[in-house]
Design a protein around this motif. Structure first.
Motif: not given
Length: 214
Positions: A84-86, A185, A188, A191-192
């Motif tokens: 869960h990098p965010g 960041d 993330e 990933d998005r």
């Protein structure tokens, strides 16, 4: 090892470490859309003077060995969880003193922040190692380690204060956390992008299957 005296500052570093063999599915549900999550993602363990903090925690004498993973194993991950990098980036910035505490997600006493959390959902109710963080002009101190959980009537939780305190040079402490937060960041964002690419490729097909039942 009980920490450093104020005259001998400790050094904080982060290192990728395999997550514990937990049967959580939080990251696996995204594995279809984010290829890197098809394998158990690591977390960034916290090292003090080159020694993993989780190792120091496991070695602590506790009243009930095995409680919440204490004893022979350690079943928590650091807040810098690459699953869960965010969220991880935000937690590292809070440790660095760059963001205010998240009182809704982490209803802890002022100055106290999470270090290690549940590898499934990062929920305080599942148990978390927390620490009191104090910043002054030149140093940052971690002290008063505890194991807390949302099910216990004891607000103080399991006392782990035999570990520490650790005193870091404030600028070095902040810089290592913020560099890692920037990397998280970027992860993330990747990933998005992977999820968006998956939606573009499979979205219409998925809608057709829902409409036709095939």
């Amino acid at each position: 090892m009980t920490g450093s005296s104020p005259a001998a500052l400790s050094v904080l570093t982060l290192r990728e470490t395999a997550r514990p063999p937990t049967t959580g599915t939080g990251y696996r549900r995204r594995g279809e859309r984010v290829p890197r999550l098809r394998q158990p993602p690591p977390h960034l363990d916290l090292l003090v003077d080159g020694v993993p903090l989780q190792r120091l925690l496991v070695e602590l004498p506790v009243p009930e060995p095995g409680t919440y993973g204490f004893g022979d194993t350690f079943d928590l991950v650091s807040v810098a969880d690459l699953a869960h990098p965010g969220y991880a980036a935000g937690d590292l910035r809070r440790l660095a003193g760059e963001l205010p505490p998240d009182d809704e997600l982490w209803p802890l006493e002022p100055g106290r922040l999470p270090l290690y959390v549940c590898p499934i959902d990062g929920d305080l109710a599942c148990g978390a190692v927390t620490v009191a963080v104090h910043h002054d002009a030149t140093t940052t101190t971690w002290s008063g380690f505890r194991l807390q959980n949302g099910y216990s009537d004891d607000e103080l939780g399991l006392d782990l204060s035999a570990l520490g305190p650790f005193v870091f040079a404030r600028d070095a402490h902040r810089d290592v956390l913020l560099r890692a937060a920037d990397d998280l960041d970027a992860l993330e964002a990747e990933d998005r992008a992977a999820e968006e690419a998956h939606r573009r490729e499979h979205g219409p097909r998925g809608r057709w299957r829902r409409l036709t039942g095939r």
